[in-house]
Design an enzyme around this catalytic site. Structure first.
Site, PDB file in Angstrom:
ATOM      1  N   ASP A  65      53.239  36.389  27.724  1.00 23.81           N
ATOM      2  CA  ASP A  65      52.675  37.729  27.481  1.00 23.81           C
ATOM      3  C   ASP A  65      52.800  37.566  25.660  1.00 23.81           C
ATOM      4  O   ASP A  65      53.908  37.144  25.189  1.00 23.81           O
ATOM      5  CB  ASP A  65      53.422  38.936  27.695  1.00 23.81           C
ATOM      6  CG  ASP A  65      53.589  40.212  26.965  1.00 23.81           C
ATOM      7  OD1 ASP A  65      51.974  40.207  26.241  1.00 23.81           O
ATOM      8  OD2 ASP A  65      54.185  40.914  26.872  1.00 23.81           O
ATOM      9  N   ASP A  69      48.961  37.225  29.298  1.00 22.86           N
ATOM     10  CA  ASP A  69      47.302  37.273  28.641  1.00 22.86           C
ATOM     11  C   ASP A  69      47.080  36.086  28.068  1.00 22.86           C
ATOM     12  O   ASP A  69      47.480  35.030  28.293  1.00 22.86           O
ATOM     13  CB  ASP A  69      47.374  38.489  27.502  1.00 22.86           C
ATOM     14  CG  ASP A  69      48.497  38.211  26.295  1.00 22.86           C
ATOM     15  OD1 ASP A  69      48.671  37.174  26.193  1.00 22.86           O
ATOM     16  OD2 ASP A  69      49.215  39.148  25.922  1.00 22.86           O
ATOM     17  N   ASP A 115      38.069  31.834  38.918  1.00 25.32           N
ATOM     18  CA  ASP A 115      37.998  32.666  40.320  1.00 25.32           C
ATOM     19  C   ASP A 115      37.007  33.640  40.309  1.00 25.32           C
ATOM     20  O   ASP A 115      36.764  34.257  39.540  1.00 25.32           O
ATOM     21  CB  ASP A 115      39.405  33.279  40.280  1.00 25.32           C
ATOM     22  CG  ASP A 115      40.371  33.366  41.767  1.00 25.32           C
ATOM     23  OD1 ASP A 115      39.364  33.606  42.712  1.00 25.32           O
ATOM     24  OD2 ASP A 115      41.438  33.056  41.769  1.00 25.32           O
ATOM     25  N   ASP A 160      36.717  33.392  46.325  1.00 23.41           N
ATOM     26  CA  ASP A 160      37.752  34.179  46.749  1.00 23.41           C
ATOM     27  C   ASP A 160      37.223  34.710  48.301  1.00 23.41           C
ATOM     28  O   ASP A 160      36.241  34.934  48.293  1.00 23.41           O
ATOM     29  CB  ASP A 160      38.407  35.227  45.825  1.00 23.41           C
ATOM     30  CG  ASP A 160      39.202  36.021  46.447  1.00 23.41           C
ATOM     31  OD1 ASP A 160      40.442  35.669  46.660  1.00 23.41           O
ATOM     32  OD2 ASP A 160      39.065  37.106  46.960  1.00 23.41           O
ATOM     33  N   GLU A 216      38.224  29.710  49.354  1.00 16.96           N
ATOM     34  CA  GLU A 216      39.523  30.206  49.904  1.00 16.96           C
ATOM     35  C   GLU A 216      39.423  30.357  51.532  1.00 16.96           C
ATOM     36  O   GLU A 216      38.316  31.119  51.720  1.00 16.96           O
ATOM     37  CB  GLU A 216      40.166  31.347  49.576  1.00 16.96           C
ATOM     38  CG  GLU A 216      41.437  31.837  49.962  1.00 16.96           C
ATOM     39  CD  GLU A 216      41.755  33.226  49.769  1.00 16.96           C
ATOM     40  OE1 GLU A 216      42.730  33.565  49.700  1.00 16.96           O
ATOM     41  OE2 GLU A 216      40.750  33.946  49.536  1.00 16.96           O
ATOM     42  N   HIS A 249      49.378  31.911  44.436  1.00 16.40           N
ATOM     43  CA  HIS A 249      49.925  33.393  43.972  1.00 16.40           C
ATOM     44  C   HIS A 249      50.140  34.472  45.224  1.00 16.40           C
ATOM     45  O   HIS A 249      50.364  35.555  44.983  1.00 16.40           O
ATOM     46  CB  HIS A 249      48.901  33.806  42.907  1.00 16.40           C
ATOM     47  CG  HIS A 249      47.449  34.237  43.622  1.00 16.40           C
ATOM     48  ND1 HIS A 249      46.601  32.945  43.870  1.00 16.40           N
ATOM     49  CD2 HIS A 249      46.670  35.171  44.029  1.00 16.40           C
ATOM     50  CE1 HIS A 249      45.627  33.456  44.789  1.00 16.40           C
ATOM     51  NE2 HIS A 249      45.681  34.713  44.781  1.00 16.40           N
ATOM     52  N   ASP A 250      49.533  33.865  46.572  1.00 14.42           N
ATOM     53  CA  ASP A 250      49.671  34.649  47.744  1.00 14.42           C
ATOM     54  C   ASP A 250      50.763  34.465  48.566  1.00 14.42           C
ATOM     55  O   ASP A 250      50.891  34.681  49.645  1.00 14.42           O
ATOM     56  CB  ASP A 250      48.494  34.402  48.339  1.00 14.42           C
ATOM     57  CG  ASP A 250      47.193  35.135  47.934  1.00 14.42           C
ATOM     58  OD1 ASP A 250      47.268  36.227  46.963  1.00 14.42           O
ATOM     59  OD2 ASP A 250      45.877  34.644  48.035  1.00 14.42           O
TER      60      ASP A 250
HETATM   61  C1  NOJ Z   1      42.455  36.406  48.353  1.00 17.93           C
HETATM   62  C2  NOJ Z   1      43.428  36.498  47.046  1.00 17.93           C
HETATM   63  O1  NOJ Z   1      43.735  35.133  46.954  1.00 17.93           O
HETATM   64  C3  NOJ Z   1      44.365  37.412  47.079  1.00 17.93           C
HETATM   65  O2  NOJ Z   1      45.006  37.341  46.078  1.00 17.93           O
HETATM   66  C4  NOJ Z   1      43.408  38.957  47.285  1.00 17.93           C
HETATM   67  O3  NOJ Z   1      44.431  39.908  47.269  1.00 17.93           O
HETATM   68  C5  NOJ Z   1      42.460  38.672  48.202  1.00 17.93           C
HETATM   69  N1  NOJ Z   1      41.739  37.489  48.453  1.00 17.93           N
HETATM   70  C6  NOJ Z   1      41.416  39.710  47.952  1.00 17.93           C
HETATM   71  O4  NOJ Z   1      40.732  39.494  46.947  1.00 17.93           O
END
Ligand code: NOJ
Length: 570
Positions: A46, A54, A123, A225, A279, A345-346
């Site tokens: 940040d 950012d 992305d 995505d 993805e 990140h998921d």
């Molecule tokens: C997959 C992304 O990686 C995730 O972070 C997101 O919440 C969902 N798609 C919805 O866009």
């Protein structure tokens, strides 16, 4: 005469080298040889003290990124967004989220990356937009609006629409009633993420125009995505009760998807030297091949979740892990290309899920997993913070979580009389907020991430796990990651070489060889906290050791806890 012979000799050497590199490694591509570093912008750095990472923050760390040796950066979405789902709900595809900065900052970031010979992957979230996007505002305004068909609507006089499951909805329902036009709209994710209607050619053209805009700006690739869900059977047939347990079988890869991808490839991807990754890879190897085989002119690669999904609070089977990666490798040995990753990140943190984050084994197990990712065939995707061995924070209180689907699911469990204690235990291990805590730069306040109050709590272990500290330690996770990246970059055998599992049924050690043009490496990884041996007829006693996570690496086929060694056999 003499001069002529010299010239002929030079020509011969030139052509023999050229043909050997071309015939022995067919189909070399920059994106196959890349090491992708994924940055979660909200949590990286940040610059203005509002507690949110950012673009200027990332710019200030470009030299750090360069020092890792990675050559591609993938950033999670940075477009304008009301942030229902941290940027995965886009309200303007041609602008930058105000918390992240301006288009000028973006241009500077892209330039800074390119100056450092690092490519940039954007992305692209086009299964859905935000409900605050102009298209959706117009679409919902009336049934006859020209944008109506940009989304999926079901008029209420037809009765209730057939059940569709939403992973993010508080009631699990993917249809939301909108009284303004007495109709339901479809949202596979949250109510603020309405699904775009890919069956409408006008919408598809809008997406290609957006891609064109960014490709013209100079981005080097797109991560698509949730792309496996874009196409839909718009007759919305009823699905069997309980289908949500296997919803991917029903929601993913609905047939027109491949013609859309071929159209996208024809209009955009083939026109620029950009890489593309989806993805999700559908439900089978065939689905995955249909996405990525080169002669189909769709995408470069996809990522599959079979392996990533097996880690559970009670542990996982190393044999299963080995089988999954081996099966995927063999399915793509001759055609197509894979992505290799253990976190993003998921997901919660790699070392907490697949390694061992106790103080005794954190570093060594994290380095072992790093060795795995960087020695497999396929393009490695490495998530920011894993190079430090960052761990799960494991919040105990629901109030500490910020992740929208987690908070919605909590309500769902509560409303339906479910086991909230079990739910809390589960998310402590697996919630994606674990992987999103602020990046740990140093031991100053807030780990040097922000001068303000971070949007998500900093992991208290930042005083021991941080960049400043690891920079000073030649044996840190950070410096190990750098070595592993260099090893891959200097050894094309690790990119293109044939993979062969060794001691297949060993439940503790994952060992495999990689082989290309007479060069052979053996990778041996102990996935457990005990000593473990492995069997092979390969003589390693005199092998050269290219990488190891202990200072006294094993050469007798008995590995120390979480030991990782890369041997050069010949
Ligand atoms: C997959 C992304 O990686 C995730 O972070 C997101 O919440 C969902 N798609 C919805 O866009």
């Amino acid at each position: 005469m003499k001069k002529q012979w010299v010239a002929i000799l030079i020509l011969l050497i030139f052509f023999s080298q050229k043909s050997s590199s071309q015939t022995t490694i067919p189909n070399r591509k920059w994106w196959k040889e890349a090491v992708v570093y994924q940055i979660y912008p909200r949590s990286f750095k940040d610059s203005d003290g509002n507690g949110i990472g950012d673009l200027k923050g990332i710019i200030s760390k470009l030299d750090y990124i360069k020092s890792l040796g990675v050559n591609v950066v993938w950033l999670n979405p940075i477009y304008s967004s009301p942030n229902d789902d941290n940027g995965y709900d886009i309200s303007d595809y041609r602008n930058i989220m105000k918390e992240f900065g301006t288009m000028k900052d973006f241009d500077e970031l892209l330039k800074g990356l390119h100056q450092r010979k690092i490519k940039f992957v954007m992305d692209l979230v086009v299964n859905h937009s935000s409900d605050e996007h102009e298209w959706f505002k117009k679409s919902r305004s009336s049934r006859t609006n020209p944008y109506r068909n940009y989304y999926h609507w079901w008029n209420a006089e037809r009765g209730k629409p057939p059940y569709r499951y939403s992973q993010f909805d508080i009631n699990h329902s993917a249809w939301k009633y909108d009284s303004l036009t007495n109709a339901y709209y479809l949202h596979f994710f949250s109510v603020k993420q309405p699904d775009l209607n890919w069956e409408n050619p006008q919408l598809r053209n809008e997406v290609y125009n957006i891609m064109h805009y960014w490709a013209e700006k100079g981005v080097d690739g797109f991560r698509l995505d949730a792309f496996q869900f874009v196409s839909k059977d718009t007759s919305f047939p009823p699905f069997p009760k309980g289908y949500e347990k296997n919803f991917i079988n029903y929601h993913a890869m609905v047939p027109p998807i491949h013609s859309y991808l071929q159209e996208m490839n024809n209009k955009i991807l083939s026109k620029y030297n950009v890489m593309s990754v989806a993805e999700g890879a559908g439900n089978s190897f065939q689905d995955a091949h249909d996405l990525v085989d080169e002669d189909r002119n769709e995408l470069n690669m996809a990522y599959a979740f079979d392996a990533i999904d097996i880690a559970k609070p009670e542990g996982y089977s190393v044999l299963q892990f080995k089988r999954i990666f081996t099966k995927w490798d063999s399915a793509f040995a001759n055609k197509g290309w894979l992505s290799i990753f253990l976190a993003n990140h998921d997901q919660a943190r790699m070392v907490s899920r697949f390694g061992n984050d106790s103080p005794k084994f954190r570093e060594v197990s994290s380095k072992m997993l790093t060795t795995f990712i960087l020695t497999m065939r396929g393009t490695p995707y490495y998530y920011n913070g894993d190079e430090l061995g960052m761990t799960n924070i494991g919040f105990d209180k629901i109030e500490d979580y910020k992740d929208m689907p987690t908070l919605n699911e909590y309500q769902y469990v509560k409303n339906n009389g479910g086991d909230l204690q079990k739910f809390m235990e589960n998310i402590k291990f697996s919630c994606r907020d674990n992987g999103r805590t602020p990046f740990q730069w140093d031991s100053s306040t807030n780990a040097g991430f922000s001068g303000g109050i971070p949007w998500l709590k900093v992991n208290p272990n930042y005083t021991t796990i941080n960049v400043a500290k690891e920079e000073k330690d030649a044996n840190s996770c950070l410096n190990y990651f750098r070595k592993a990246v260099q090893l891959r970059k200097n050894n094309l055998v690790l990119v293109y070489g044939k993979y062969q599992i060794v001691d297949e049924n060993n439940a503790k050690v994952y060992a495999y060889t990689r082989e290309l043009n007479g060069k052979k490496l053996l990778v041996a990884l102990n996935f457990t906290q005990e000593n473990a041996s492995f069997k092979t007829s390969i003589n390693i006693s005199k092998a050269k050791i290219l990488l190891a996570n202990y200072t006294n690496p094993s050469n007798n086929k008995i590995l120390k806890p979480y030991e990782a060694v890369v041997y050069e056999i010949n």
